[in-house]
Design a protein around this motif. Structure first.
Motif, PDB file in Angstrom:
ATOM      1  N   THR A 149       8.854   4.140  -0.680  1.00 30.19           N
ATOM      2  CA  THR A 149       8.271   3.368  -1.773  1.00 30.19           C
ATOM      3  C   THR A 149       7.464   2.175  -1.269  1.00 30.19           C
ATOM      4  OG1 THR A 149      10.146   3.962  -3.170  1.00 30.19           O
ATOM      5  CG2 THR A 149       8.785   2.136  -3.904  1.00 30.19           C
ATOM      6  N   GLY A 150       7.969   1.487  -0.255  1.00 32.88           N
ATOM      7  CA  GLY A 150       7.307   0.289   0.234  1.00 32.88           C
ATOM      8  C   GLY A 150       5.987   0.536   0.918  1.00 32.88           C
ATOM      9  N   TRP A 151       5.640   1.805   1.150  1.00 32.88           N
ATOM     10  CA  TRP A 151       4.380   2.127   1.823  1.00 32.88           C
ATOM     11  C   TRP A 151       3.186   2.110   0.871  1.00 32.88           C
ATOM     12  CZ3 TRP A 151       4.892   6.331   6.148  1.00 32.88           C
ATOM     13  CH2 TRP A 151       6.015   6.055   6.922  1.00 32.88           C
ATOM     14  N   SER A 152       3.431   1.985  -0.422  1.00 24.70           N
ATOM     15  CA  SER A 152       2.358   2.092  -1.412  1.00 24.70           C
ATOM     16  C   SER A 152       1.221   1.111  -1.150  1.00 24.70           C
ATOM     17  CB  SER A 152       2.931   1.864  -2.817  1.00 24.70           C
ATOM     18  OG  SER A 152       1.915   1.880  -3.788  1.00 24.70           O
ATOM     19  N   GLY A 153       1.574  -0.171  -0.945  1.00 26.65           N
ATOM     20  CA  GLY A 153       0.543  -1.181  -0.750  1.00 26.65           C
ATOM     21  C   GLY A 153      -0.294  -0.925   0.489  1.00 26.65           C
ATOM     22  N   PHE A 154       0.377  -0.568   1.607  1.00 22.17           N
ATOM     23  CA  PHE A 154      -0.357  -0.302   2.843  1.00 22.17           C
ATOM     24  C   PHE A 154      -1.303   0.879   2.683  1.00 22.17           C
ATOM     25  CE2 PHE A 154      -0.506   2.508   6.577  1.00 22.17           C
ATOM     26  CZ  PHE A 154      -1.248   1.702   7.435  1.00 22.17           C
ATOM     27  N   LEU A 155      -0.827   1.971   2.082  1.00 24.70           N
ATOM     28  CA  LEU A 155      -1.658   3.164   1.941  1.00 24.70           C
ATOM     29  C   LEU A 155      -2.871   2.899   1.047  1.00 24.70           C
ATOM     30  CD1 LEU A 155       1.152   5.844   1.599  1.00 24.70           C
ATOM     31  CD2 LEU A 155      -0.360   5.496   3.557  1.00 24.70           C
ATOM     32  N   SER A 156      -2.680   2.148  -0.025  1.00 29.61           N
ATOM     33  CA  SER A 156      -3.791   1.818  -0.912  1.00 29.61           C
ATOM     34  C   SER A 156      -4.829   0.944  -0.205  1.00 29.61           C
ATOM     35  CB  SER A 156      -3.280   1.116  -2.172  1.00 29.61           C
ATOM     36  OG  SER A 156      -2.502   1.987  -2.955  1.00 29.61           O
TER      37      SER A 156
END
Length: 255
Positions: A149-156
């Motif tokens: 879940t915490g990867w959302s910001g990095f991937l965006s």
């Protein structure tokens, strides 16, 4: 590029589900993959129809239309959550099929170029590699216990950065050798990023199912399935395009 938006996610690592929930999840995921496969097939049909109309193809390749289509794709990606979860199932279907058709229009000049140069075999190779990569990374996302879940910001943010890098390369790098090197580097990073994105999205889709199966309606589950196909389709088609670009650049170096 594929869509850039905030995806509804929730932690699922270590979640305990009943047998009925497991069976429902498998059915839900199968439906999502089927929608995605149909979307890829629909894109192929659009490409073939455009290749049969050279005048339209030339207008797309040489005119400003490609930028309009590119902007429309980004817009659909950005507003996808609202379109899929604030409207009806019919609207979700409309957004998904419009997205697949727009991708078909956008990539048709690239596909036509490979065919015209006698490199049709590279298209098949790129599709096979993209499909194998997608299957492997989606399986990882489905089976991993690690909460992504915490990867959302990095991937965006990484997706936005790559879009900017591609635009800068297209408009400001004029030296052919430098342009080829930068294009190869960008495509390699894109394939890596969207491999991770596929795993992340698969886990997010599982989370959406678990949430909606607990206190959602059948209509919400249907829209979630279509939205999942929308996400996975975007990642797959992006990987395919950039794998094809890598193969094309490598083939030009060998000639």
């Amino acid at each position: 590029m594929a869509e850039v938006f905030t995806r509804p996610t929730g932690p699922i690592g270590g979640a305990r589900t009943s047998g009925a929930l497991d069976q429902g999840l498998r059915s839900f995921m199968l439906g999502t993959y089927n929608y995605m496969a149909l979307g890829v097939a629909g894109t192929a049909v659009v490409v073939m129809l455009l290749m049969a109309n050279p005048a339209v193809m030339q207008a797309i390749a040489l005119g400003p239309m490609k930028w309009v289509i590119f902007a429309a794709l980004l817009g659909l990606g950005w507003f996808a959550p609202r379109l899929f979860f604030s409207g009806s199932t019919a609207l979700a279907h409309g957004a998904f099929w419009a997205y697949c058709a727009l991708w078909g229009v956008l990539i048709s000049p690239m596909i036509e170029m490979f065919v015209a140069r006698g490199l049709s075999g590279l298209i098949g190779q790129a599709f096979f590699i993209a499909a194998a990569t997608f299957a492997a990374t989606s399986l990882i996302g489905y089976t991993t216990k690690k909460d992504m879940t915490g990867w959302s910001g990095f991937l965006s943010m990484a997706s936005i950065g790559l879009i900017i890098a591609m635009l800068v390369s297209f408009f400001f790098i004029t030296d052919p050798g430098t342009s080829k090197t930068v294009s190869l580097l960008i495509s390699s990073v894109v394939v890596l990023l969207f491999s991770v994105m596929t795993a992340f999205e698969t886990q997010a889709i599982k989370s959406m199912y678990i949430e909606n199966a607990s206190h959602g309606s059948e209509d919400a589950l249907k829209r979630s399935s279509i939205f999942g196909a929308f996400m996975l389709y975007g990642s797959f088609i992006t990987m395919f395009i950039h794998i094809l670009n890598i193969l094309g650049l490598m083939n030009s170096d060998s000639n």
